[in-house]
Design a protein around this motif. Structure first.
Motif, PDB file in Angstrom:
ATOM      1  N   LEU A   1       0.839  -1.201   0.000  1.00  0.00           N
ATOM      2  CA  LEU A   1       0.000   0.000   0.000  1.00  0.00           C
ATOM      3  C   LEU A   1       0.878   1.257   0.000  1.00  0.00           C
ATOM      4  O   LEU A   1       1.934   1.274   0.623  1.00  0.00           O
ATOM      5  CB  LEU A   1      -0.900   0.023   1.246  1.00  0.00           C
ATOM      6  N   CYS A   2       0.403   2.288  -0.680  1.00  0.00           N
ATOM      7  CA  CYS A   2       1.125   3.560  -0.681  1.00  0.00           C
ATOM      8  C   CYS A   2       1.146   4.119   0.743  1.00  0.00           C
ATOM      9  O   CYS A   2       0.115   4.139   1.419  1.00  0.00           O
ATOM     10  CB  CYS A   2       0.449   4.557  -1.627  1.00  0.00           C
ATOM     11  N   MET A   3       2.293   4.546   1.200  1.00  0.00           N
ATOM     12  CA  MET A   3       2.445   5.015   2.576  1.00  0.00           C
ATOM     13  C   MET A   3       1.542   6.204   2.890  1.00  0.00           C
ATOM     14  O   MET A   3       1.095   6.369   4.012  1.00  0.00           O
ATOM     15  CB  MET A   3       3.913   5.385   2.815  1.00  0.00           C
ATOM     16  N   TYR A   4       1.248   7.023   1.902  1.00  0.00           N
ATOM     17  CA  TYR A   4       0.456   8.231   2.177  1.00  0.00           C
ATOM     18  C   TYR A   4      -1.030   8.064   1.879  1.00  0.00           C
ATOM     19  O   TYR A   4      -1.861   8.405   2.707  1.00  0.00           O
ATOM     20  CB  TYR A   4       1.004   9.420   1.367  1.00  0.00           C
ATOM     21  N   CYS A   5      -1.357   7.546   0.699  1.00  0.00           N
ATOM     22  CA  CYS A   5      -2.781   7.507   0.340  1.00  0.00           C
ATOM     23  C   CYS A   5      -3.389   6.108   0.477  1.00  0.00           C
ATOM     24  O   CYS A   5      -4.606   5.972   0.443  1.00  0.00           O
ATOM     25  CB  CYS A   5      -2.994   8.034  -1.079  1.00  0.00           C
ATOM     26  N   GLY A   6      -2.554   5.088   0.627  1.00  0.00           N
ATOM     27  CA  GLY A   6      -3.067   3.748   0.854  1.00  0.00           C
ATOM     28  C   GLY A   6      -3.542   3.013  -0.380  1.00  0.00           C
ATOM     29  O   GLY A   6      -4.161   1.951  -0.269  1.00  0.00           O
ATOM     30  N   VAL A   7      -3.275   3.565  -1.556  1.00  0.00           N
ATOM     31  CA  VAL A   7      -3.686   2.877  -2.784  1.00  0.00           C
ATOM     32  C   VAL A   7      -2.829   1.616  -2.955  1.00  0.00           C
ATOM     33  O   VAL A   7      -1.702   1.568  -2.464  1.00  0.00           O
ATOM     34  CB  VAL A   7      -3.560   3.817  -4.010  1.00  0.00           C
ATOM     35  N   THR A   8      -3.384   0.601  -3.593  1.00  0.00           N
ATOM     36  CA  THR A   8      -2.618  -0.628  -3.799  1.00  0.00           C
ATOM     37  C   THR A   8      -1.522  -0.391  -4.832  1.00  0.00           C
ATOM     38  O   THR A   8      -1.763   0.181  -5.895  1.00  0.00           O
ATOM     39  CB  THR A   8      -3.554  -1.763  -4.275  1.00  0.00           C
TER      40      THR A   8
ATOM     41  N   PRO B   1      -8.491   9.357  -1.017  1.00  0.00           N
ATOM     42  CA  PRO B   1      -8.487   9.698  -2.444  1.00  0.00           C
ATOM     43  C   PRO B   1      -7.542  10.868  -2.746  1.00  0.00           C
ATOM     44  O   PRO B   1      -7.378  11.771  -1.917  1.00  0.00           O
ATOM     45  CB  PRO B   1      -9.933  10.072  -2.735  1.00  0.00           C
ATOM     46  N   GLN B   2      -6.939  10.832  -3.931  1.00  0.00           N
ATOM     47  CA  GLN B   2      -6.023  11.902  -4.347  1.00  0.00           C
ATOM     48  C   GLN B   2      -6.701  13.265  -4.319  1.00  0.00           C
ATOM     49  O   GLN B   2      -6.053  14.287  -4.094  1.00  0.00           O
ATOM     50  CB  GLN B   2      -5.479  11.619  -5.759  1.00  0.00           C
ATOM     51  N   SER B   3      -8.028  13.279  -4.559  1.00  0.00           N
ATOM     52  CA  SER B   3      -8.737  14.566  -4.595  1.00  0.00           C
ATOM     53  C   SER B   3      -8.624  15.296  -3.259  1.00  0.00           C
ATOM     54  O   SER B   3      -8.598  16.523  -3.209  1.00  0.00           O
ATOM     55  CB  SER B   3     -10.207  14.342  -4.948  1.00  0.00           C
TER      56      SER B   3
ATOM     57  N   LEU C   1       5.777   4.692  -2.464  1.00  0.00           N
ATOM     58  CA  LEU C   1       4.654   5.604  -2.681  1.00  0.00           C
ATOM     59  C   LEU C   1       4.077   5.349  -4.055  1.00  0.00           C
ATOM     60  O   LEU C   1       4.778   4.856  -4.947  1.00  0.00           O
ATOM     61  CB  LEU C   1       5.112   7.064  -2.622  1.00  0.00           C
ATOM     62  N   CYS C   2       2.817   5.728  -4.232  1.00  0.00           N
ATOM     63  CA  CYS C   2       2.262   5.678  -5.573  1.00  0.00           C
ATOM     64  C   CYS C   2       2.847   6.862  -6.349  1.00  0.00           C
ATOM     65  O   CYS C   2       3.362   7.811  -5.738  1.00  0.00           O
ATOM     66  CB  CYS C   2       0.744   5.742  -5.542  1.00  0.00           C
ATOM     67  N   ALA C   3       2.773   6.817  -7.656  1.00  0.00           N
ATOM     68  CA  ALA C   3       3.367   7.881  -8.480  1.00  0.00           C
ATOM     69  C   ALA C   3       2.817   9.254  -8.085  1.00  0.00           C
ATOM     70  O   ALA C   3       3.575  10.215  -7.933  1.00  0.00           O
ATOM     71  CB  ALA C   3       3.090   7.597  -9.954  1.00  0.00           C
ATOM     72  N   GLY C   4       1.495   9.333  -7.882  1.00  0.00           N
ATOM     73  CA  GLY C   4       0.869  10.609  -7.545  1.00  0.00           C
ATOM     74  C   GLY C   4       1.429  11.214  -6.262  1.00  0.00           C
ATOM     75  O   GLY C   4       1.785  12.389  -6.212  1.00  0.00           O
ATOM     76  N   CYS C   5       1.508  10.399  -5.214  1.00  0.00           N
ATOM     77  CA  CYS C   5       1.998  10.891  -3.924  1.00  0.00           C
ATOM     78  C   CYS C   5       3.472  11.281  -4.024  1.00  0.00           C
ATOM     79  O   CYS C   5       3.903  12.256  -3.416  1.00  0.00           O
ATOM     80  CB  CYS C   5       1.804   9.848  -2.834  1.00  0.00           C
ATOM     81  N   ASN C   6       4.215  10.504  -4.796  1.00  0.00           N
ATOM     82  CA  ASN C   6       5.644  10.798  -4.932  1.00  0.00           C
ATOM     83  C   ASN C   6       5.866  12.144  -5.626  1.00  0.00           C
ATOM     84  O   ASN C   6       6.687  12.946  -5.194  1.00  0.00           O
ATOM     85  CB  ASN C   6       6.343   9.678  -5.690  1.00  0.00           C
TER      86      ASN C   6
HETATM   87 ZN   LIG Z   1      -0.256   7.473  -2.801  1.00  0.00          ZN
END
Ligand SMILES: [Zn+2]
Length: 237
Positions: A66-73, A142-144, A101-106
């Motif tokens: 899971l992404c450390m910040y947003c929790g996405v798989t 959610p990223q939003s 991290l997911c790409a977005g959070c990174n």
């Molecule tokens: Zn993320």
């Protein structure tokens, strides 16, 4: 030259030295402040390395994928390995300084440190606590929701960007600022005392003290600028 003129001239010279000395002391003090700040962000940029698949897997497994910040798989495609403390500030390539991290959070994190990021998005993320290793959120954020905070705090960021541009080479700017101030005030002094009040009068002495006060105010202004305008050495986000 009358005695009064001589006195005025000598006091003018002495006062000029006092001003320049004040500026010099100010400059040393700014140097001290900058050095202190630099020590806090001491290390130079670390070289990026390529992480082995084994290491990437280990980090991902530790976070239950899971992404450390947003929790996405996380999967192979969207997973980024992030430096908790960025390489830009000397963060190491050791596993303790890495998180998935997911790409977005990174992208959102950029060169912010983990604690800076958590501070900015504190409505969504818990701060790092000593003794506990951070874990991804239990429910996906959610990223939003991140985006909402990003845009809300953007004004602040653009202000900071402008400030960074202004203080890009703060050391030189402050140096030249101090010198320019000193020279300009010195020249003005010279004319005010030697030419306008050259005949020697109370006004001449008043102008000298006025000059000293102006010089001191300039010095205080420079110190204030150095102290409160923020992170001189910071690079772009
Ligand atoms: Zn993320």
């Amino acid at each position: 030259m009358t005695t009064q003129q001589k006195i005025l001239h000598i006091s003018g010279t002495v006062a000029s030295f006092v001003l320049l000395w004040t500026l010099w002391i100010t400059d040393r003090y700014i140097d001290f402040l900058l050095q202190k700040r630099a020590n806090e962000r001491a290390l130079p940029r670390t070289k990026r390395i390529r992480f082995s698949d084994e290491l990437r897997r280990r980090i991902r497994r530790k976070q239950n994928s899971l992404c450390m910040y947003c929790g996405v798989t996380l999967n192979r495609r969207n997973m980024h390995i992030d430096h908790i403390y960025p390489v830009e500030h000397g963060g190491s390539n050791n596993q303790e300084n890495l998180q998935a991290l997911c790409a977005g959070c990174n992208m959102r994190k950029g060169v912010q440190t983990d604690s800076e990021f958590r501070e900015r998005y504190r409505e969504l993320l818990p701060p790092v606590q000593a003794g506990y290793s951070p874990a991804p959120p239990i429910e996906r954020i959610p990223q939003s929701m991140f985006f909402e905070i990003t845009s809300r705090t953007r004004q602040l960021e653009s202000t900071r960007a402008r400030r960074r541009a202004v203080f890009k080479t703060p050391r030189q700017k402050i140096n030249s600022g101090s010198i320019t101030t000193g020279v300009v005030v010195g020249i003005v002094w010279f004319f005010v005392t030697a030419v306008i009040f050259g005949s020697g009068s109370a006004a001449g002495y008043i102008s000298l003290f006025g000059g000293v006060i102006v010089g001191l105010l300039a010095a205080i202004g420079i110190i204030w600028r150095a102290k409160y305008t923020g992170r001189f050495d910071e690079e772009g986000e």
